[in-house]
Design an enzyme around this catalytic site. Structure first.
Site, PDB file in Angstrom:
ATOM      1  N   GLY A  67      -9.980  -3.507  -2.567  1.00 32.58           N
ATOM      2  CA  GLY A  67     -10.487  -4.138  -2.096  1.00 32.58           C
ATOM      3  C   GLY A  67     -11.808  -3.811  -2.884  1.00 32.58           C
ATOM      4  O   GLY A  67     -13.069  -5.839  -2.879  1.00 32.58           O
TER       5      GLY A  67
ATOM      6  N   ASP B 256       0.657  -0.989  -0.024  1.00 30.87           N
ATOM      7  CA  ASP B 256       0.166  -0.008  -0.124  1.00 30.87           C
ATOM      8  C   ASP B 256       0.831   1.054   0.242  1.00 30.87           C
ATOM      9  O   ASP B 256       0.255   1.892  -0.412  1.00 30.87           O
ATOM     10  CB  ASP B 256      -1.039   0.112   1.090  1.00 30.87           C
TER      11      ASP B 256
ATOM     12  N   VAL C  79      -5.146   2.150  -0.276  1.00 32.23           N
ATOM     13  CA  VAL C  79      -4.791   1.875  -1.887  1.00 32.23           C
ATOM     14  C   VAL C  79      -5.288   0.367  -1.796  1.00 32.23           C
ATOM     15  O   VAL C  79      -5.777  -0.190  -2.014  1.00 32.23           O
ATOM     16  CB  VAL C  79      -3.718   2.288  -2.144  1.00 32.23           C
ATOM     17  N   ASP C  80      -5.141  -0.688  -0.481  1.00 32.28           N
ATOM     18  CA  ASP C  80      -5.930  -1.778  -0.230  1.00 32.28           C
ATOM     19  C   ASP C  80      -6.848  -1.752  -0.159  1.00 32.28           C
ATOM     20  O   ASP C  80      -7.906  -2.151  -0.322  1.00 32.28           O
ATOM     21  CB  ASP C  80      -5.102  -2.191   0.821  1.00 32.28           C
ATOM     22  N   PHE C  81      -7.824  -0.870   0.946  1.00 33.30           N
ATOM     23  CA  PHE C  81      -9.112  -0.903   0.859  1.00 33.30           C
ATOM     24  C   PHE C  81      -9.508  -0.176  -0.541  1.00 33.30           C
ATOM     25  O   PHE C  81     -10.812  -1.492  -0.889  1.00 33.30           O
ATOM     26  CB  PHE C  81      -9.165   0.320   1.462  1.00 33.30           C
TER      27      PHE C  81
END
Length: 195
Positions: free
Chosen positions: A81, A48, A76-78
């Site tokens: 997803g 991220d 960025v991960d969220f």
């Protein structure tokens, strides 16, 4: 089927739609990776905060005169997803309609770059290389980062902390905000540090 591997791994491990369609032609193979499966970086890992840096988030985050700053969350991960979930639901709707699955590719870098949004378009238009240039549009002098369409939304330093303030609408409050800001007669921040 969902995997979260480097982009070169699903093909090597036989986890793509072309490898598995014979088992179930309705299968949706979703691939999350740092850079995708079809480019020179497909074998690279990613994280991220690396994506925040590479996509330019650090350039537009923080206060004037401070070093580049990352967001406190793994944003960025969220976002990746959520993007993957939407892609999977869309693919499953396609399976219900057509009876055929396929591959879905979602990469951290693509999502990060896409979400850079308007600051990402300002850089090539303005040609600026200054730190936080895209966000540094102070509405009334020294107030810090503000967006051109929300110039009165800003973090304001007051004697006991900071507040985030924005007058609503286009009424008297909006017309008088420059005078209020200039006089520094801003409301006292709450004791918890929030307002």
């Amino acid at each position: 089927m969902l995997n979260n591997l480097r982009g070169d791994q699903p093909g090597k491990l036989g986890l793509t739609y072309s490898d598995l369609a014979g088992v179930n032609p309705r299968l949706v193979c979703a691939h999350l990776s740092a850079y995708g499966r079809d480019n020179e970086r497909k074998g690279w890992p990613g994280y991220d905060y690396l994506m925040q840096a590479e996509a330019g988030y650090l350039h537009v985050t923080g206060e004037p005169g401070t070093p580049p700053a990352r967001m406190g969350l793994s944003i960025v991960d969220f976002m990746t997803g959520i993007t993957a979930a939407l892609a999977i639901v869309s693919a499953l709707l396609g399976v219900a309609r057509d009876g055929r699955g396929g591959d879905i590719d979602v990469s951290l870098f693509d999502v990060a770059l896409h979400q850079l949004s308007y600051p990402g378009t300002w850089y090539p238009q303005r040609g600026s290389r200054d730190r936080q240039a895209a966000a540094q549009l102070p509405p009334f002098g020294d107030a810090g980062p503000a967006l051109p369409d929300t110039r009165r939304l800003d973090l304001h330093h007051v004697h006991d902390g900071e507040i985030l303030a924005q007058p609503a609408g286009r009424d008297r409050a909006v017309r008088t905000w420059p005078q209020i800001h200039a006089s520094r007669r801003l409301p006292r921040a709450a004791s918890t540090g929030t307002s």
